[in-house]
Write an enzyme that holds these catalytic residues in place. Structure first.
Site, PDB file in Angstrom:
ATOM      1  N   LYS A  70       0.802  -1.232   0.000  1.00 27.61           N
ATOM      2  CA  LYS A  70       0.000   0.000   0.000  1.00 27.61           C
ATOM      3  C   LYS A  70       0.833   1.279   0.000  1.00 27.61           C
ATOM      4  O   LYS A  70       0.411   2.297  -0.538  1.00 27.61           O
ATOM      5  CB  LYS A  70      -0.956   0.016   1.198  1.00 27.61           C
ATOM      6  N   ASP A 106     -10.001   2.992   2.363  1.00 28.85           N
ATOM      7  CA  ASP A 106     -10.098   2.370   3.693  1.00 28.85           C
ATOM      8  C   ASP A 106     -10.703   3.329   4.736  1.00 28.85           C
ATOM      9  O   ASP A 106     -11.495   2.908   5.584  1.00 28.85           O
ATOM     10  CB  ASP A 106      -8.717   1.917   4.185  1.00 28.85           C
TER      11      ASP A 106
HETATM   12  P1  NDP Z   1       0.689  -3.115   9.467  1.00 30.49           P
HETATM   13  O1  NDP Z   1       1.598  -4.265   9.329  1.00 30.49           O
HETATM   14  O2  NDP Z   1       0.926  -1.869   8.694  1.00 30.49           O
HETATM   15  O3  NDP Z   1       0.603  -2.699  11.035  1.00 30.49           O
HETATM   16  C1  NDP Z   1       0.466  -3.676  12.026  1.00 30.49           C
HETATM   17  C2  NDP Z   1       0.202  -3.009  13.378  1.00 30.49           C
HETATM   18  O4  NDP Z   1      -0.083  -4.047  14.317  1.00 30.49           O
HETATM   19  C3  NDP Z   1       1.386  -2.227  13.929  1.00 30.49           C
HETATM   20  O5  NDP Z   1       0.912  -1.140  14.681  1.00 30.49           O
HETATM   21  C4  NDP Z   1       2.049  -3.271  14.851  1.00 30.49           C
HETATM   22  O6  NDP Z   1       2.797  -2.706  15.924  1.00 30.49           O
HETATM   23  C5  NDP Z   1       0.827  -3.941  15.427  1.00 30.49           C
HETATM   24  N1  NDP Z   1       1.091  -5.281  15.927  1.00 30.49           N
HETATM   25  C6  NDP Z   1       1.455  -6.370  15.218  1.00 30.49           C
HETATM   26  N2  NDP Z   1       1.592  -7.429  16.027  1.00 30.49           N
HETATM   27  C7  NDP Z   1       1.311  -7.001  17.283  1.00 30.49           C
HETATM   28  C8  NDP Z   1       1.272  -7.630  18.560  1.00 30.49           C
HETATM   29  N3  NDP Z   1       1.582  -8.926  18.700  1.00 30.49           N
HETATM   30  N4  NDP Z   1       0.929  -6.893  19.636  1.00 30.49           N
HETATM   31  C9  NDP Z   1       0.625  -5.585  19.502  1.00 30.49           C
HETATM   32  N5  NDP Z   1       0.641  -4.923  18.313  1.00 30.49           N
HETATM   33  C10 NDP Z   1       0.982  -5.636  17.230  1.00 30.49           C
HETATM   34  O7  NDP Z   1      -0.767  -3.731   9.128  1.00 30.49           O
HETATM   35  P2  NDP Z   1      -2.048  -2.927   8.646  1.00 30.49           P
HETATM   36  O8  NDP Z   1      -2.129  -1.661   9.409  1.00 30.49           O
HETATM   37  O9  NDP Z   1      -2.084  -2.889   7.165  1.00 30.49           O
HETATM   38  O10 NDP Z   1      -3.241  -3.918   9.077  1.00 30.49           O
HETATM   39  C11 NDP Z   1      -3.609  -4.063  10.436  1.00 30.49           C
HETATM   40  C12 NDP Z   1      -4.827  -4.972  10.533  1.00 30.49           C
HETATM   41  O11 NDP Z   1      -5.959  -4.366   9.936  1.00 30.49           O
HETATM   42  C13 NDP Z   1      -4.631  -6.313   9.819  1.00 30.49           C
HETATM   43  O12 NDP Z   1      -5.120  -7.312  10.647  1.00 30.49           O
HETATM   44  C14 NDP Z   1      -5.485  -6.203   8.578  1.00 30.49           C
HETATM   45  O13 NDP Z   1      -6.008  -7.457   8.184  1.00 30.49           O
HETATM   46  C15 NDP Z   1      -6.605  -5.282   9.060  1.00 30.49           C
HETATM   47  N6  NDP Z   1      -7.225  -4.533   7.972  1.00 30.49           N
HETATM   48  C16 NDP Z   1      -8.569  -4.690   7.772  1.00 30.49           C
HETATM   49  C17 NDP Z   1      -9.212  -3.979   6.773  1.00 30.49           C
HETATM   50  C18 NDP Z   1     -10.669  -4.180   6.578  1.00 30.49           C
HETATM   51  O14 NDP Z   1     -11.179  -3.801   5.515  1.00 30.49           O
HETATM   52  N7  NDP Z   1     -11.392  -4.702   7.540  1.00 30.49           N
HETATM   53  C19 NDP Z   1      -8.489  -3.050   5.890  1.00 30.49           C
HETATM   54  C20 NDP Z   1      -7.073  -2.946   6.198  1.00 30.49           C
HETATM   55  C21 NDP Z   1      -6.487  -3.678   7.203  1.00 30.49           C
HETATM   56  P3  NDP Z   1       4.330  -2.262  15.718  1.00 30.49           P
HETATM   57  O15 NDP Z   1       4.285  -0.923  15.066  1.00 30.49           O
HETATM   58  O16 NDP Z   1       4.856  -2.239  17.093  1.00 30.49           O
HETATM   59  O17 NDP Z   1       4.966  -3.327  14.845  1.00 30.49           O
END
Ligand code: NDP
Length: 271
Positions: A70, A106
């Protein structure tokens, strides 16, 4: 039926096997009798530039962009909408005679999914968990609606970056610790982390902190352990299917200039 005149739209991502978008969009095209088809493509990180070139070369009408492309895809487009520029991520591309324009649907999808549940955001206090691409879209959307956001992320520096870029739009703060006293003031808690996708993921928030009467929203489409905990504690709960539906409806309209048959798309998602 696919013919020589059929317009092609597609999705680029890695992984891609789990995507529900082809089901939803192909059902919508069929419902309206539009001569389009939607295809998934597995595109590796290092191939995104080639994949964008292929949009022009193959005269593909439109593309959805998902994890992990993205942000990277933005460098290869001709134009980017104001909203996508601000959010820093593109999830939809429109190809008009070889001119590629990027959009972010989104933020719209998230806000619309809450409105559909009659949840107003104006002046609400929101705890936003996560600071990745999806969290940025959510932050943008809810700030535009007049909500107050507090972001909590495992890596606080990323939350501070969002605060820095979005503080002109509305009230946004970072919190580094979630205590029972702090959580009291939130009307809505949003999980925009990817934690909860896999069965053994840790929960992004201690469930006992959630209070009866709060609204808990999870961007993940399946019922995550935290969403189930929230429900059992008397919270109103909303999963990520609504956001998925409405971001898709908006992309559909960008590609076809036709209102999306949302009820049909919803039926396929629920199945
Ligand atoms: P990114 O990889 O960009 O970000 C992931 C985020 O999750 C970061 O803030 C990361 O923290 C945090 N994270 C990951 N693992 C953990 C953990 N074990 N404990 C705490 N925090 C954690 O992903 P996206 O932002 O693109 O997507 C996030 C979620 O949103 C996904 O599950 C995706 O499927 C969902 N989504 C749903 C959509 C929908 O239409 N319903 C649309 C877009 C996304 P850190 O910065 O510390 O790594």
């Amino acid at each position: 039926m696919i013919t020589g005149k059929t317009k092609v739209v597609c999705i680029f991502g890695d992984p891609i096997e789990h995507t529900l978008s082809p089901l939803m969009h192909n059902a919508a095209f069929k419902e309206l009798g539009l001569d389009y088809c939607y295809v998934p493509f597995l595109v590796k990180k290092e191939k995104i530039k080639d994949a964008v070139e292929a949009i022009r070369a193959l005269n593909i009408r439109g593309v959805n962009i998902t994890v992990p492309h993205k942000e990277a895809v933005m460098s290869y487009l001709d134009e980017i909408s104001e909203e996508a520029k601000y959010i820093g991520a593109v999830n939809t591309i429109l190809n008009e005679q070889g001119n590629l324009k990027g959009f972010n649907t989104d933020a719209y999808g998230f806000v619309k999914s809450l409105k559909e549940e009659n949840i107003s955001l104006k002046d609400k206090f929101i705890l936003l968990l996560g600071a990745g691409g999806a969290a940025k879209a959510v932050a943008y959307g809810v700030l535009k609606e007049g909500a107050n956001i507090f972001i909590f992320n495992r890596t606080p520096s990323k939350a501070y970056k969002i605060k820095e870029s979005f503080s002109q739009i509305g009230k946004i703060e970072v919190i580094e610790q979630i205590t029972p006293e702090i959580i009291e003031k939130f009307h809505i808690v949003i999980n925009a982390t990817s934690s909860g996708l896999k069965r053994d993921d840790p929960m992004p928030l201690e469930p006992a902190l959630l209070k009866k009467g709060q609204t808990y929203v999870d961007l993940i489409y399946t019922k995550t352990p935290l969403l189930k905990e929230a429900e059992s504690r008397g919270c109103e709960v909303i999963d990520g299917l609504g956001m998925l539906l409405w971001q898709a409806a908006k992309a559909f309209e960008i590609w076809t200039s036709t209102p999306a048959p949302v009820d049909v798309m919803k039926k396929f998602l629920k199945k």
